[in-house]
Design a protein around this motif. Structure first.
Motif, PDB file in Angstrom:
ATOM      1  N   ILE A   1       0.923  -1.234  -0.093  1.00  0.00           N
ATOM      2  CA  ILE A   1       0.026  -0.041   0.360  1.00  0.00           C
ATOM      3  C   ILE A   1       0.704   0.787  -0.236  1.00  0.00           C
ATOM      4  O   ILE A   1       2.404   1.540   0.841  1.00  0.00           O
ATOM      5  N   GLY A   2       0.947   2.200  -1.173  1.00  0.00           N
ATOM      6  CA  GLY A   2       1.564   3.122  -1.282  1.00  0.00           C
ATOM      7  C   GLY A   2       1.148   4.706  -1.744  1.00  0.00           C
ATOM      8  O   GLY A   2      -0.340   4.419  -1.965  1.00  0.00           O
ATOM      9  N   GLY A   3       1.370   5.499  -0.759  1.00  0.00           N
ATOM     10  CA  GLY A   3       1.317   6.962  -1.921  1.00  0.00           C
ATOM     11  C   GLY A   3       2.614   7.498  -1.892  1.00  0.00           C
ATOM     12  O   GLY A   3       2.959   7.785  -1.001  1.00  0.00           O
ATOM     13  N   GLY A   4       1.693   7.934  -3.009  1.00  0.00           N
ATOM     14  CA  GLY A   4       2.845   9.913  -3.492  1.00  0.00           C
ATOM     15  C   GLY A   4       4.303   8.922  -3.479  1.00  0.00           C
ATOM     16  O   GLY A   4       4.341   7.837  -4.479  1.00  0.00           O
ATOM     17  N   ILE A   5       5.312   9.706  -3.156  1.00  0.00           N
ATOM     18  CA  ILE A   5       6.218   9.836  -3.088  1.00  0.00           C
ATOM     19  C   ILE A   5       6.902   7.840  -2.751  1.00  0.00           C
ATOM     20  O   ILE A   5       7.632   7.758  -2.661  1.00  0.00           O
ATOM     21  N   GLY A   6       6.244   7.846  -1.502  1.00  0.00           N
ATOM     22  CA  GLY A   6       6.332   6.664  -0.758  1.00  0.00           C
ATOM     23  C   GLY A   6       6.239   5.605  -1.372  1.00  0.00           C
ATOM     24  O   GLY A   6       6.773   3.940  -0.554  1.00  0.00           O
ATOM     25  N   LEU A   7       5.771   5.419  -2.393  1.00  0.00           N
ATOM     26  CA  LEU A   7       6.026   4.503  -3.132  1.00  0.00           C
ATOM     27  C   LEU A   7       7.316   3.636  -3.672  1.00  0.00           C
ATOM     28  O   LEU A   7       8.069   2.434  -4.078  1.00  0.00           O
ATOM     29  N   ALA A   8       8.396   5.149  -3.181  1.00  0.00           N
ATOM     30  CA  ALA A   8       9.754   4.631  -3.611  1.00  0.00           C
ATOM     31  C   ALA A   8      10.557   3.396  -3.034  1.00  0.00           C
ATOM     32  O   ALA A   8      10.615   2.325  -3.524  1.00  0.00           O
ATOM     33  N   PRO A   9      10.733   3.731  -1.548  1.00  0.00           N
ATOM     34  CA  PRO A   9      11.469   2.246  -1.060  1.00  0.00           C
ATOM     35  C   PRO A   9      10.070   0.512  -1.272  1.00  0.00           C
ATOM     36  O   PRO A   9      10.536  -0.613  -1.530  1.00  0.00           O
ATOM     37  N   LEU A  10       8.574   1.316  -1.737  1.00  0.00           N
ATOM     38  CA  LEU A  10       7.889  -0.186  -2.086  1.00  0.00           C
ATOM     39  C   LEU A  10       8.508  -0.375  -2.975  1.00  0.00           C
ATOM     40  O   LEU A  10       8.015  -2.055  -3.618  1.00  0.00           O
ATOM     41  N   ARG A  11       8.974   0.477  -4.475  1.00  0.00           N
ATOM     42  CA  ARG A  11       9.203   0.277  -5.266  1.00  0.00           C
ATOM     43  C   ARG A  11      10.052  -1.334  -5.569  1.00  0.00           C
ATOM     44  O   ARG A  11      10.300  -2.510  -6.409  1.00  0.00           O
ATOM     45  N   SER A  12      11.773  -0.309  -4.562  1.00  0.00           N
ATOM     46  CA  SER A  12      12.292  -1.905  -4.295  1.00  0.00           C
ATOM     47  C   SER A  12      11.868  -2.667  -4.267  1.00  0.00           C
ATOM     48  O   SER A  12      12.283  -3.549  -4.811  1.00  0.00           O
TER      49      SER A  12
ATOM     50  N   ILE B   1       2.698  -4.498   3.293  1.00  0.00           N
ATOM     51  CA  ILE B   1       3.443  -2.758   3.344  1.00  0.00           C
ATOM     52  C   ILE B   1       3.763  -1.615   2.636  1.00  0.00           C
ATOM     53  O   ILE B   1       3.210  -2.027   1.759  1.00  0.00           O
ATOM     54  N   THR B   2       3.502  -0.598   4.103  1.00  0.00           N
ATOM     55  CA  THR B   2       2.690   0.328   3.594  1.00  0.00           C
ATOM     56  C   THR B   2       3.472   1.619   3.413  1.00  0.00           C
ATOM     57  O   THR B   2       4.243   1.435   4.493  1.00  0.00           O
ATOM     58  N   CYS B   3       3.702   1.943   2.786  1.00  0.00           N
ATOM     59  CA  CYS B   3       4.555   3.592   3.330  1.00  0.00           C
ATOM     60  C   CYS B   3       4.294   4.981   2.372  1.00  0.00           C
ATOM     61  O   CYS B   3       3.348   4.484   0.917  1.00  0.00           O
ATOM     62  N   GLY B   4       3.864   5.721   2.595  1.00  0.00           N
ATOM     63  CA  GLY B   4       3.436   7.038   2.327  1.00  0.00           C
ATOM     64  C   GLY B   4       3.368   8.204   3.409  1.00  0.00           C
ATOM     65  O   GLY B   4       4.205   8.312   4.294  1.00  0.00           O
ATOM     66  N   PRO B   5       2.551   9.145   2.709  1.00  0.00           N
ATOM     67  CA  PRO B   5       2.753  10.208   4.062  1.00  0.00           C
ATOM     68  C   PRO B   5       2.229   9.257   5.254  1.00  0.00           C
ATOM     69  O   PRO B   5       1.718   8.728   5.261  1.00  0.00           O
ATOM     70  N   PRO B   6       2.562  10.354   6.390  1.00  0.00           N
ATOM     71  CA  PRO B   6       2.147   9.888   7.718  1.00  0.00           C
ATOM     72  C   PRO B   6       0.720   9.897   7.681  1.00  0.00           C
ATOM     73  O   PRO B   6       0.324   9.339   8.283  1.00  0.00           O
ATOM     74  N   ILE B   7      -0.391  10.767   7.370  1.00  0.00           N
ATOM     75  CA  ILE B   7      -1.651  10.570   7.946  1.00  0.00           C
ATOM     76  C   ILE B   7      -2.092   9.863   6.638  1.00  0.00           C
ATOM     77  O   ILE B   7      -2.957   9.278   7.142  1.00  0.00           O
ATOM     78  N   MET B   8      -1.835   9.149   5.736  1.00  0.00           N
ATOM     79  CA  MET B   8      -1.743   8.209   5.308  1.00  0.00           C
ATOM     80  C   MET B   8      -1.937   6.636   5.840  1.00  0.00           C
ATOM     81  O   MET B   8      -2.850   6.073   5.896  1.00  0.00           O
ATOM     82  N   ILE B   9      -0.917   6.815   6.397  1.00  0.00           N
ATOM     83  CA  ILE B   9      -0.179   5.563   7.279  1.00  0.00           C
ATOM     84  C   ILE B   9      -1.224   5.850   7.714  1.00  0.00           C
ATOM     85  O   ILE B   9      -1.822   4.183   8.622  1.00  0.00           O
ATOM     86  N   LYS B  10      -1.130   6.744   8.961  1.00  0.00           N
ATOM     87  CA  LYS B  10      -2.121   6.827  10.081  1.00  0.00           C
ATOM     88  C   LYS B  10      -3.751   5.686  10.247  1.00  0.00           C
ATOM     89  O   LYS B  10      -4.227   4.975  10.807  1.00  0.00           O
ATOM     90  N   PHE B  11      -4.359   6.776   9.142  1.00  0.00           N
ATOM     91  CA  PHE B  11      -5.551   5.845   8.070  1.00  0.00           C
ATOM     92  C   PHE B  11      -5.528   4.321   7.476  1.00  0.00           C
ATOM     93  O   PHE B  11      -6.412   3.952   8.015  1.00  0.00           O
ATOM     94  N   VAL B  12      -5.184   4.364   7.297  1.00  0.00           N
ATOM     95  CA  VAL B  12      -4.093   3.128   6.725  1.00  0.00           C
ATOM     96  C   VAL B  12      -4.347   1.652   7.705  1.00  0.00           C
ATOM     97  O   VAL B  12      -4.953   0.459   7.729  1.00  0.00           O
ATOM     98  N   LEU B  13      -3.757   1.872   8.770  1.00  0.00           N
ATOM     99  CA  LEU B  13      -3.579   1.343  10.020  1.00  0.00           C
ATOM    100  C   LEU B  13      -4.846   1.017  11.010  1.00  0.00           C
ATOM    101  O   LEU B  13      -5.193  -0.468  10.822  1.00  0.00           O
TER     102      LEU B  13
END
Lengths: 290, 340
Positions: A129-140, A221-233
């Motif tokens: 689960i990725g948001g914005g530039i947070g896809l970068a570590p997920l892409r790896s 595995i989730t990565c993105g803006p803190p506000i997105m992660i908060k609500f994803v959880l």
């Protein structure tokens, strides 16, 4: 969660003189109006040969004269010929990086930090689960898993950005969408779509709830803006996921990358040494100071 | 204590040592006093510059191993886009520090733990390796001293290659703790003699314990969220004096200083009290106000450091409370915490 110093007197220390490796920019890809991906090659063939890393690790990239900045390695460790980093233009170093051309030489120190739990992920369903530039570590990690596809069960990628124009790795998003054995869902925030947009419209946690993935045998595995992660959880908990099988990466300002400069700690956890990858259930036990 | 080697020397030992070392071409740092009365360790070339009686030096030893500003890298961009990196490391010259206090020497233990944590920090370790530390035991602690509250002692020998008792007005007794210390004694030649068998170290100087770090930690464990942090940081200017003068504070920044096509990458002291310390490029700041930053300072020293490295990151030198421009008092705050 590690609470103890990992080093002992018997362990060999790695000498660190803060001198970066020189790397040549092989290719620059414009991802969005403010984000570029840099493909880098070691100038020194021996260094290239020796270099190894795991998905999730980061490095300090430097433009000589502007300084160092911390980014994850956005390429897969299975692609050994180069490393890539995706950089959003934000401050001094990133602005200078964006001024660089193919062929220019920059500095790199790393890899540092821990990595995604590849061993635990084996045989599991994977939900990215990725948001914005947070896809970068997920892409790896995604490419790492795709290159070892038979080791994992189902793979699902949920990715969102504010607008269509803010989606990064657009070509790769298409490639993943066309793969038979990968389920994808891409979304933009309401108002961020154009008439041609065929993906979802809505915030990432809403789309997640709509997708209703099964928590069974699944690692998130989730990565993105803190506000997105908060609500994803919150959404994951609502879908009966255990946060013990969910991982994310933290980013804090860093200078040394190796536990000495004293600024990236959250409680007694150093993002640079104990992270950047954290189990979401462990994060809940840390002081909420990140 | 039975195994330790003891030597004796005259009351004038410090001056003799300076002369012997300088004659041998060794770099010496010894206590000197400026015209304004400030006592500090400085490079000396003759024993005339040295003073023998003082409570403690203005600055701790930290800056000798982690300088306020230090070149990590030099670069020069070439015509073809290539970059030359330097400097080549020069062979390290021997250095002897004379007359620091036991608390400042003990602080090197904490710095060693950080700079030898999985990665060996080369610029730091080179300076540590070349340096011999000769400390002077305290017979008259200052009012702001509290080493006994944080595991130290006015006669603590930790990280001192040699610990000297007495001197100035009485004969000196030297306790040799390391191989570096033995080498130092050899250099002093006939100005020192082995102490007679059965010689005992002086009775420890008394210094009342002012708080219990265990109790402080107990409160810190439970009170990340507390009004205490706001109430006790209202006066803080965020100037960084406390951490710049702290023997164990080691936070640093790394910045480039460019001049056309060449420049340096430098490591500069930094401080958790500064607003920019943790500011993200996005504008987000995990420690957005002085209360959060003050909490980090205390938590790091009295909770995080013990959890990661087994001891508090404070040696009780008292410089932070003595030098704070607005009278912030760490000792009073710790006593306050303990009483809660």
């Amino acid at each position: 969660m590690a609470t103890k110093n990992t080093s002992t007197a018997d362990q060999a220390l790695i000498p660190l003189d803060y001198k970066p490796s020189k790397m040549r920019i092989e290719r620059i890809t414009e991802e969005t109006s403010d984000t570029k991906t840099f493909r880098l090659n070691f100038c020194d063939a021996d260094e290239a040969q020796r270099f190894e890393f795991r998905a999730g690790q980061f490095g300090l990239y430097s433009v000589f004269g502007a300084g160092e900045a911390t980014f994850c390695i956005a390429s897969s460790p299975t692609r050994k010929e180069y490393i890539e980093c995706s950089v959003k233009r934000m401050g001094k170093v990133t602005a200078e990086l964006h001024q660089c051309n193919e062929g220019d030489i920059i500095g790199f120190r790393g890899p540092y930090g821990n990595s995604f739990p590849m061993e635990q992920m084996e045989g599991k369903n994977l939900l990215f689960i990725g948001g914005g530039i947070g896809l970068a570590p997920l892409r790896s990690l995604i490419w790492n898993c795709l290159d070892l596809r038979e080791q994992f069960a189902e793979m699902t990628i949920l990715y969102g950005a504010r607008t269509e124009a803010d989606l990064v790795y657009k070509e790769e998003l298409k490639t993943w969408q066309q793969m038979q054995d990968v389920r994808t869902a891409y979304t933009v925030d309401p108002g961020g779509e154009t008439p041609e947009w065929k993906g979802e419209v809505g915030f990432v946690p809403q789309i997640l709830e709509k997708m209703k993935p099964s928590p069974k045998n699944t690692i998130v595995i989730t990565c993105g803006p803190p506000i997105m992660i908060k609500f994803v959880l919150v959404s994951l908990t609502g879908l009966d996921f255990s946060l013990e099988s969910a991982y994310t990466t933290l980013e804090n300002r860093m200078k040394c990358g190796v536990g000495k400069c004293g600024r990236c700690n959250v409680g007694n956890q150093y993002v640079c040494k104990d992270g950047p990858v954290f189990r979401c259930s462990d994060l809940q036990n840390l002081p909420q100071e990140f | 204590m039975g195994e330790q080697k003891l030597y004796q020397a005259s009351a004038n030992w410090l001056k003799s040592a300076v002369d012997a070392l300088c004659a041998a071409g060794i770099e010496v740092l010894a206590p000197t006093q400026s015209e304004s009365g400030k006592v500090d360790l400085a490079r000396v070339t003759s024993s005339e510059q040295v003073i023998q009686s003082y409570p403690n030096t203005a600055f701790p030893l930290k800056r000798l191993f982690l300088p306020m500003s230090e070149v990590l890298l030099e670069y020069e961009k070439g015509e073809e886009g290539d970059v030359e990196l330097g400097p080549k490391s020069a062979p390290a010259k021997e250095l002897v520090i004379l007359g620091c206090r036991p608390c400042d020497a003990a602080a090197l233990e904490m710095l060693d733990k950080v700079f030898q944590w999985d990665y060996s920090d080369v610029p730091y370790q080179e300076k540590r390796d070349r340096t011999t530390v000769v400390s002077l035991a305290c017979s008259e602690p200052s009012p702001e001293c509290f080493c006994t509250s944080v595991g130290g002692s006015p006669q603590g020998s930790e990280q001192s290659d040699v610990l000297v008792f007495g001197g100035a007005n009485s004969a000196a007794l030297m306790q040799i703790n390391t191989a570096k210390g033995e080498k130092f004694i050899e250099r002093l030649a006939d100005t020192v003699t082995p102490a007679p068998e059965g010689t005992k170290l002086p009775e420890p100087t008394e210094l009342e314990q002012k708080f219990d770090p265990q109790k402080v930690k107990g409160w810190l464990d439970e009170n990340f969220e507390s009004n205490f942090w706001v109430e006790n940081s209202l006066g803080c200017l965020g100037c960084g004096t406390c951490s710049y003068l702290c023997p164990t504070c080691h936070c640093f920044d790394i910045v480039d200083e460019a001049s056309w096509n060449r420049g340096q990458r430098r490591r500069n002291w930094d401080c958790c009290s500064f607003a920019l310390f943790t500011l993200h490029a996005s504008g987000h700041n995990p420690r957005p106000d002085q209360a959060a930053r003050y909490r980090q300072r205390l938590m790091h020293k009295f909770k995080v450091f013990p959890e990661r490295f087994g001891r508090v990151a404070c040696v009780g030198c008292g410089r932070c409370l003595k030098n704070c421009a607005v009278g912030q008092n760490l000792l009073a705050d710790l006593a306050d915490i303990e009483s809660r």
